[in-house]
Design a protein around this motif. Structure first.
Motif, short mmCIF file in Angstrom:
data_model
loop_
_atom_site.label_atom_id
_atom_site.label_comp_id
_atom_site.label_asym_id
_atom_site.label_seq_id
_atom_site.Cartn_x
_atom_site.Cartn_y
_atom_site.Cartn_z
N ILE A 73 0.84 -1.21 0.00
CA ILE A 73 0.00 0.00 0.00
C ILE A 73 0.87 1.25 0.00
CG2 ILE A 73 -1.83 1.25 1.18
CD1 ILE A 73 -2.60 -1.44 2.49
N GLY A 74 1.93 1.20 0.82
CA GLY A 74 2.81 2.37 0.95
C GLY A 74 3.40 2.79 -0.39
N VAL A 75 3.82 1.82 -1.18
CA VAL A 75 4.45 2.18 -2.45
C VAL A 75 3.40 2.72 -3.42
CG1 VAL A 75 4.35 -0.08 -3.58
CG2 VAL A 75 6.23 1.45 -4.07
N GLY A 76 2.19 2.20 -3.33
CA GLY A 76 1.10 2.74 -4.17
C GLY A 76 0.75 4.16 -3.77
N LEU A 77 0.74 4.41 -2.46
CA LEU A 77 0.44 5.76 -1.99
C LEU A 77 1.55 6.71 -2.37
CD1 LEU A 77 -1.08 5.19 1.55
CD2 LEU A 77 -2.25 5.64 -0.60
N ALA A 90 -6.99 3.97 0.83
CA ALA A 90 -6.34 2.68 0.61
C ALA A 90 -7.01 1.57 1.39
CB ALA A 90 -4.86 2.76 0.98
N GLU A 91 -7.58 1.93 2.55
CA GLU A 91 -8.27 0.94 3.36
C GLU A 91 -9.43 0.32 2.56
OE1 GLU A 91 -7.00 0.32 6.30
OE2 GLU A 91 -8.53 -0.92 7.25
N GLY A 92 -10.20 1.16 1.90
CA GLY A 92 -11.31 0.67 1.08
C GLY A 92 -10.81 -0.07 -0.15
N GLN A 93 -9.73 0.43 -0.74
CA GLN A 93 -9.19 -0.23 -1.93
C GLN A 93 -8.66 -1.62 -1.57
OE1 GLN A 93 -6.58 3.04 -2.73
NE2 GLN A 93 -8.34 4.32 -3.18
N LEU A 94 -8.07 -1.72 -0.39
CA LEU A 94 -7.62 -3.04 0.09
C LEU A 94 -8.81 -4.00 0.23
CD1 LEU A 94 -5.26 -3.62 3.14
CD2 LEU A 94 -7.43 -4.78 3.06
N LEU A 95 -9.88 -3.50 0.87
CA LEU A 95 -11.05 -4.36 1.09
C LEU A 95 -11.69 -4.76 -0.22
CD1 LEU A 95 -12.71 -2.58 4.16
CD2 LEU A 95 -11.35 -4.67 4.16
N MET A 96 -11.76 -3.81 -1.19
CA MET A 96 -12.37 -4.15 -2.46
C MET A 96 -11.53 -5.21 -3.17
SD MET A 96 -15.08 -3.81 -3.91
CE MET A 96 -16.27 -2.56 -3.59
N GLY A 97 -10.21 -5.10 -3.05
CA GLY A 97 -9.33 -6.13 -3.62
C GLY A 97 -9.59 -7.48 -2.98
N ALA A 98 -9.79 -7.47 -1.66
CA ALA A 98 -10.08 -8.72 -0.95
C ALA A 98 -11.40 -9.31 -1.44
CB ALA A 98 -10.12 -8.47 0.55
N ILE A 99 -12.40 -8.45 -1.64
CA ILE A 99 -13.71 -8.93 -2.08
C ILE A 99 -13.62 -9.56 -3.48
CG2 ILE A 99 -16.02 -8.18 -2.81
CD1 ILE A 99 -15.90 -6.05 -0.58
N SER A 281 -5.91 -4.36 9.85
CA SER A 281 -5.86 -3.57 11.08
C SER A 281 -5.38 -2.16 10.75
CB SER A 281 -4.98 -4.24 12.13
OG SER A 281 -3.90 -4.90 11.52
N GLY A 282 -6.18 -1.46 9.96
CA GLY A 282 -5.86 -0.07 9.63
C GLY A 282 -4.64 0.10 8.74
N TYR A 283 -4.29 -0.93 7.95
CA TYR A 283 -3.10 -0.83 7.10
C TYR A 283 -3.18 0.36 6.15
CZ TYR A 283 -1.88 -5.56 8.64
OH TYR A 283 -1.55 -6.64 9.39
N GLY A 284 -4.38 0.62 5.64
CA GLY A 284 -4.54 1.71 4.68
C GLY A 284 -4.16 3.06 5.26
N PHE A 285 -4.37 3.23 6.56
CA PHE A 285 -4.01 4.49 7.20
C PHE A 285 -2.55 4.50 7.63
CE2 PHE A 285 -8.62 4.35 7.72
CZ PHE A 285 -8.94 5.58 7.17
N THR A 286 -2.10 3.38 8.22
CA THR A 286 -0.70 3.31 8.65
C THR A 286 0.23 3.50 7.45
OG1 THR A 286 -1.41 1.76 10.34
CG2 THR A 286 0.95 1.98 10.00
#
Lengths: 366, 306
Positions: A73-77, A90-99, A281-286
């Motif tokens: 995520i960090g490199v994408g950000l 990114a948190e939502g983008q992560l979840l959508m990827g998971a879905i 666990s909040g990876y998108g924000f961290t």
């Protein structure tokens, strides 16, 4: 005495490293003071955090495990932030990827062997994350909608979609009524490095992504355009850079790699979809701090990602051993971020204190 | 049926009040040109402070004051970073949220699960209390409700009709020209951020000493982010914030009410965010000047820069 703030003309890489080290140390000092104020022994708590994450083989393996999504995520950000696109979704983008990835795994997995299904799942994850990133990008360029707000809203919308799926149509038949999907079939589950939870496929993918995006940013015309949009939008416009196309590509990449992280977490660790909080666990924000600490440089993202993964793992350690609340780790993140901001300021500015201000000569008329 | 309507209406107002308080603060802050993403953290600090002070003093009003003060104090971080250091407001706002959530979690550690023996009691407005049905909905509410309405009115009046309001708005529209008029933009923005922090602290107090009378980690439950959304939904107008806050509060209540009817609570929970995106879209399609968006929102302002 007179205090003046002036711009620093030249910033050397040495200055940058110095500012970074000093910011982190000053941050740790203040974190210690906060601990002290709440009656927690700072040396013990901070020591425990780093001992828990870097001090043992078990801890370090956990740190690497948690670094995987943070690096991705960090490199994408980093690439989005370079273009001054403030993607905090990114948190939502992560979840959508998971879905997306889980859907592919659950539905096609039983009929396909691992070498086919796993790339397909990651492709689906990328597409899911990219779609979730493209919507705010489209909104920003076409309707001038502030991306901070739209990406933030998209996080919540995605979390609700995920919960809707797991309590409703996707609820697993084998899960005894719990709000989880069924387990992914065996072919769709990532192998781990024995004795650890490191899903090395995703780790390899993360490192590859870093390498590719580093080359994209520094070695291609597209990377030049990204940097130009961020640093000098007027000149970029004048040079005929297509803002619409470039922003869409940036956000497809930024969201897509967050989607990689999402399906990686599911296929590597959880094996089924569950509540948003347990998948990430909040990876998108961290990862926002990771990108910031890394100065938006893809290679530094690896180091910063491991550092913050360590704090997450250490946070779990002090939660157990000192009985501190889960939010304690947020103090680390927040304080370090504040000091990184300050470090940035003093990197770009100099404070000059003149102790001897020449006294004004006063003419006495006689 | 009448009972249900009264109860739903009442709970809508209760759920909307903390949202309204936070939104008034964020409106003031954003009108001065500063985006503050720290609301969630500041609210959490307010909640824990109000709880602890009320716990020891047995006086919820003292708890409220302490929460406002704590909210203002922790917001100094965002003010220093975004005004004095001209840093990126997104990053420093996020830092404030993280710090606020962390500190409140640590401070409230030993109070989790302990109930308060006192709380902010509801207050029935005299005379108006005799109107059937209506009084129960509007005039038998917690003091937070009345305060929120009065403060919304005051903020609206101040922003639209006073000299201070003009200064705040012009700091958000054109800081350079404002400075040229002899107004200290930095001071205005500091003031607005601190005031916004006070409002967020108050919203947090509302949660811990009135809405419920306990403290748990994460009790703000994303309300701070809804406030950010509401600020845009209200188009930076405190009076429209009143409508928005109670609309969003109503959605909260409906989630639980409509669940037995087979309507997914997740779709309702999504509505505030979808509605905000829709409003943003309308702003984007329309003329943003007419819709009040502060022109220099989120842009750092450096004194004397050309």
């Amino acid at each position: 005495m007179k205090i003046r703030i002036i711009d620093r003309e030249k910033i050397t890489p040495g200055d940058q490293v110095l500012a970074l080290v000093f910011s982190v140390l000053a941050g740790l000092f203040v974190i210690g003071l906060i601990f002290l104020a709440f009656g927690v022994n700072p040396f013990f708590a901070i020591g425990k955090i780093f001992a828990g994450s870097f001090g043992s083989i078990y801890g370090f393996k956990e740190t690497v495990t948690k670094a995987i999504p943070l690096i991705l995520i960090g490199v994408g950000l980093a690439i989005a932030f370079r273009a001054k696109f403030w993607n905090i979704g990114a948190e939502g983008q992560l979840l959508m990827g998971a879905i997306f990835g889980t859907w592919v795994g659950l539905n096609w997995g039983p009929h396909l062997p691992a070498p086919v299904i796993i790339p397909l799942m990651f492709l689906a994850g990328f597409i899911g994350g990219a779609i979730w990133g493209l919507i705010p990008a489209f909104f920003k360029i076409k309707f001038a909608i502030n991306e901070v707000i739209s990406t933030l809203m998209m996080n919540y919308i995605c979390a609700e979609i995920l919960i809707f799926l797991i309590v409703g149509p996707w609820k697993g038949k084998t899960k005894f009524g719990f709000p989880y999907t069924d387990d992914l079939p065996a072919s769709a589950i990532l192998a781990l490095i024995p004795g650890s939870r490191i899903h090395y496929f995703t780790l390899g993918l993360a490192l590859l992504t870093v390498l590719v995006l580093w080359m994209v940013i520094y070695k291609t015309r597209f990377g030049y355009e990204v940097r130009e949009i961020g640093e000098n939008p007027e000149a970029a416009r004048y040079a005929g850079i297509d803002f619409f196309k470039t922003t869409l590509i940036i956000m497809a990449i930024s969201g897509g790699v967050a989607g990689f992280a999402g399906i990686g977490e599911v296929a590597g660790l959880h094996h089924y979809l569950s509540y948003p909080d347990s998948i990430s666990s909040g990876y998108g924000f961290t990862a926002i701090i990771v990108a910031w600490l890394a100065k938006l440089n893809p290679f530094f993202v690896i180091i910063a990602g491991i550092f913050f993964a360590g704090i997450l793992v250490g946070g779990d350690a002090i939660q157990i051993s000192l009985g501190l609340p889960a939010a304690t780790v947020e103090i680390f993140n927040g304080t370090l971020l504040v000091f990184l901001i300050m470090g940035d300021y003093f990197l770009k500015h100099k404070i000059r204190i003149d102790f001897h201000v020449r006294p004004r000569t006063i003419k006495h008329e006689t | 049926m009448e009972d249900i309507i009264v109860s739903v209406a009442q709970r809508t107002l209760i759920a909307g009040t903390p949202l309204l308080l936070g939104t008034i603060g964020e409106v003031i802050c954003e009108r001065s040109g500063i985006l503050n993403l720290g609301v969630e953290g500041v609210m959490s600090v307010g909640a824990v402070t109000a709880f602890i002070v009320t716990f020891y003093t047995q006086n919820p009003w003292l708890g409220l004051m302490a929460a406002i003060l704590a909210g203002m104090m922790i917001s100094v971080i965002h003010a220093f970073a975004s005004v004095s250091l001209q840093s990126n407001q997104v990053v420093s706002g996020l830092a404030l949220t993280m710090l606020g959530l962390g500190i409140s979690g640590l401070a409230g550690k030993s109070y989790v699960g302990k109930p308060l023996t006192v709380k902010m009691n509801t207050f029935a407005v005299p005379y108006l209390a005799d109107i059937p049905i209506v009084w129960k909905i509007f005039f038998d509410q917690s003091p937070f409700f009345y305060m929120a309405l009065l403060l919304a009115l005051a903020a609206w009046f101040t922003l639209e009709y006073t000299e201070l309001g003009i200064k705040i708005r012009s700091a958000g529209e054109n800081p350079k020209a404002t400075e040229a008029q002899g107004v200290n933009v930095a001071l205005i923005r500091y003031g607005c951020i601190l005031l916004g922090g006070g409002f967020s602290g108050m919203a947090g107090a509302n949660l811990s000493i009135s809405y419920s009378k306990s403290w748990i980690e994460g009790m703000t439950a994303g309300r701070g982010w809804i406030v950010i959304a509401l600020t845009i939904f209200a188009l930076w107008n405190p009076m429209r914030a009143v409508i928005g806050a109670f609309l969003f509060g109503g959605i909260f209540v409906l989630q639980y009410l409509l669940q037995p009817l087979g309507i997914s609570p997740n779709f309702l929970a999504m509505l505030p965010y979808l509605a905000t995106l829709l409003v943003l879209l309308m702003i984007g399609l329309g003329d943003s000047k007419k819709l009040n968006a502060p022109a220099m929102l989120g842009e750092p302002y450096k004194r004397g820069e050309r």
